[in-house]
Write a protein that holds these residues in place. Structure first.
Motif, PDB file in Angstrom:
ATOM      1  N   VAL A  61       2.438 -12.362   7.840  1.00  0.00           N
ATOM      2  CA  VAL A  61       3.167 -13.353   8.364  1.00  0.00           C
ATOM      3  C   VAL A  61       4.380 -13.424   7.248  1.00  0.00           C
ATOM      4  O   VAL A  61       4.361 -13.049   6.266  1.00  0.00           O
ATOM      5  CB  VAL A  61       2.501 -15.059   8.088  1.00  0.00           C
TER       6      VAL A  61
ATOM      7  N   GLU B  48       5.394 -15.943   5.223  1.00  0.00           N
ATOM      8  CA  GLU B  48       5.121 -16.635   4.137  1.00  0.00           C
ATOM      9  C   GLU B  48       4.575 -15.695   3.295  1.00  0.00           C
ATOM     10  O   GLU B  48       4.671 -15.664   1.871  1.00  0.00           O
ATOM     11  CB  GLU B  48       4.464 -17.927   4.240  1.00  0.00           C
ATOM     12  N   GLN B  49       3.534 -15.039   3.718  1.00  0.00           N
ATOM     13  CA  GLN B  49       2.869 -13.878   2.716  1.00  0.00           C
ATOM     14  C   GLN B  49       3.362 -12.672   2.348  1.00  0.00           C
ATOM     15  O   GLN B  49       3.305 -12.212   1.197  1.00  0.00           O
ATOM     16  CB  GLN B  49       1.375 -13.559   3.273  1.00  0.00           C
TER      17      GLN B  49
ATOM     18  N   ILE C 138       6.657 -12.816   1.688  1.00  0.00           N
ATOM     19  CA  ILE C 138       7.473 -13.403   0.466  1.00  0.00           C
ATOM     20  C   ILE C 138       6.705 -13.536  -0.566  1.00  0.00           C
ATOM     21  O   ILE C 138       7.007 -13.128  -1.928  1.00  0.00           O
ATOM     22  CB  ILE C 138       8.109 -14.761   0.879  1.00  0.00           C
ATOM     23  N   ALA C 139       5.370 -13.795  -0.520  1.00  0.00           N
ATOM     24  CA  ALA C 139       4.403 -14.269  -1.677  1.00  0.00           C
ATOM     25  C   ALA C 139       4.435 -12.698  -2.390  1.00  0.00           C
ATOM     26  O   ALA C 139       4.335 -12.708  -3.621  1.00  0.00           O
ATOM     27  CB  ALA C 139       3.160 -15.009  -1.288  1.00  0.00           C
TER      28      ALA C 139
ATOM     29  N   ASN D  62       7.317 -11.483  -4.279  1.00  0.00           N
ATOM     30  CA  ASN D  62       7.592 -12.273  -5.390  1.00  0.00           C
ATOM     31  C   ASN D  62       6.739 -11.756  -6.464  1.00  0.00           C
ATOM     32  O   ASN D  62       7.033 -11.182  -7.658  1.00  0.00           O
ATOM     33  CB  ASN D  62       7.185 -13.579  -5.339  1.00  0.00           C
TER      34      ASN D  62
ATOM     35  N   LEU E  83       8.176  -8.321  -7.443  1.00  0.00           N
ATOM     36  CA  LEU E  83       9.307  -8.538  -8.412  1.00  0.00           C
ATOM     37  C   LEU E  83       8.830  -9.061  -9.768  1.00  0.00           C
ATOM     38  O   LEU E  83       9.336  -8.641 -10.714  1.00  0.00           O
ATOM     39  CB  LEU E  83      10.200  -9.629  -7.689  1.00  0.00           C
TER      40      LEU E  83
ATOM     41  N   TYR F 101      -0.716 -17.053 -11.834  1.00  0.00           N
ATOM     42  CA  TYR F 101      -0.478 -17.296 -10.479  1.00  0.00           C
ATOM     43  C   TYR F 101      -1.123 -15.965  -9.714  1.00  0.00           C
ATOM     44  O   TYR F 101      -1.590 -16.293  -8.595  1.00  0.00           O
ATOM     45  CB  TYR F 101       0.894 -17.711 -10.080  1.00  0.00           C
TER      46      TYR F 101
ATOM     47  N   TRP G  27      -3.757 -16.466  -6.606  1.00  0.00           N
ATOM     48  CA  TRP G  27      -3.383 -16.289  -5.163  1.00  0.00           C
ATOM     49  C   TRP G  27      -4.300 -15.202  -4.780  1.00  0.00           C
ATOM     50  O   TRP G  27      -4.814 -15.297  -3.373  1.00  0.00           O
ATOM     51  CB  TRP G  27      -1.974 -15.781  -5.332  1.00  0.00           C
TER      52      TRP G  27
END
Lengths: 265, 95
Positions: free
Chosen positions: A34, A36-37, A39-40, A43, A46, A144, A148
């Protein structure tokens, strides 16, 4: 200094771990389950590539200062990432394993982040000020990552019959690479004595407690102590003996600089 | 996964201490915890926030756009409702 080469090797190990797993995670960008994940995870990729840069920059300074390269051949973070071959990479085998499905990517991240969490936690007090500073900064990111990935392990393990089955398959694929996380490479041992690196055997019990805790919430059975022994087939990554997977990563990651040396854009 | 969508959440971000949480957008998440984390990853990547609120979108009840004229238009000629008829001391700024 007697441990100068060991320090270079160790710094490269920290850099390679972050770069290789960061690269693996970045393969998900645009393909996440999805938005949102997607992007998670991007991140996290990165964050890891950012950590790798700090370690590579430091390693490059150490190498240039040691004068072991030919004069004029200035080592940079880019040459370390793009122009070394597989046997020079010191990342653990876990980091280079393929993404597989979402469950495998999650579990790989969880095992890795839990190890990185306790490693950086300790390295914040390294006698090497540079490693201590980078670890201090990176530690916040890893807190984090661990949170996660832990939540996803619980969500999938305690989810549907399918998500659970996928987690169990991932566990079967990845558990064998966890032992290496706690087996020091030859160059790590002198650094532990100098107070620069962390005694890995002291991290293992903490890591096991964390994994047990999350597995019990996820309803997954804990397989017993991490597998792998020093010098064994599944513990050579830190000394440059990799699985076939690393070659594929480097082929893709290094292609541009190999085909067009010095290319910038 | 795509056939069965996660619920929609509205995301509110406070950009700094003392300011209000402002609506930043919406996203999908399985539960409140995941919504907060998704919001962190989607909306605060560039230092936009120090606090996040999430509300499941179905809990937000909105005024009906068709009733906008009876709802809002009657206020437009009641200028005396603005507290602009007081003499304020010069030291008092930002009123």
């Amino acid at each position: 200094m007697a441990y100068q080469q060991a320090l270079i090797d160790f710094t490269l190990q920290l850099a390679d771990n972050a770069l290789i797993l960061g690269h693996r995670n970045s393969e998900w960008t645009g393909h996440g389950p999805v938005l949102e994940q997607d992007i998670a995870l991007s991140n996290i990729a990165l964050d890891l590539v950012g950590q790798a840069r700090y370690f590579y920059q430091y390693a490059a300074r150490l190498i240039n200062r040691s004068g072991q390269e030919a004069p004029g051949a200035d080592i940079t973070e880019d040459s370390l990432a793009y122009l070394r071959d597989g046997w020079d990479f010191r990342n653990c085998l876990l980091a280079e394993q393929t993404n597989g499905d979402w469950a495998k990517t999650i579990l790989r991240q969880f095992f890795f982040s839990a190890a990185q969490y306790y490693l950086y936690e300790g390295l914040r007090y390294s006698k090497d000020a540079e490693l201590a500073a980078i670890s201090e900064k990176a530690f916040k990111e890893v807190i984090y990552h661990l949170r996660w990935s832990s939540e996803w392990v619980i969500r999938l393990g305690d989810g549907t019959a399918e998500s659970r089955a996928r987690m169990e398959t991932a566990l079967g694929d990845l558990w064998k690479f966890t032992g290496e996380l706690f087996i020091p490479a030859a160059y790590e041992e002198p650094l532990v004595l100098e107070g620069i690196a962390v005694e890995l055997s002291s991290l293992q019990p903490k890591w096991e407690v964390k994994v047990r805790e999350i597995f019990s919430e996820a309803g997954l059975s804990y397989p017993g102590a991490p597998a792998g022994k020093k010098g064994g087939l599944l513990a050579g990554g830190k000394e440059g003996r990799h699985t076939e997977q690393l070659g594929y990563i480097l082929a893709e990651m290094q292609f541009l600089q190999r085909a067009y040396p010095g290319c910038e854009w | 996964m795509s056939e069965q969508q996660w619920p929609l959440w509205e995301i509110f971000i406070r950009s700094k201490q003392g300011l209000d949480h402002k609506h930043a957008g919406s996203l999908h998440a399985a539960d409140a915890q995941m919504a907060i984390e998704n919001a962190r990853d989607v909306y605060t990547r560039r230092m936009e926030g120090i606090s996040i609120w999430v509300v499941e979108s179905r809990h937000i009840h909105a005024s009906n756009p068709d009733e906008a004229s009876s709802f809002f238009d009657p206020a437009n000629d009641k200028v005396y409702r603005h507290p602009t008829f007081y003499d304020l001391p010069d030291e008092l700024k930002y009123m």
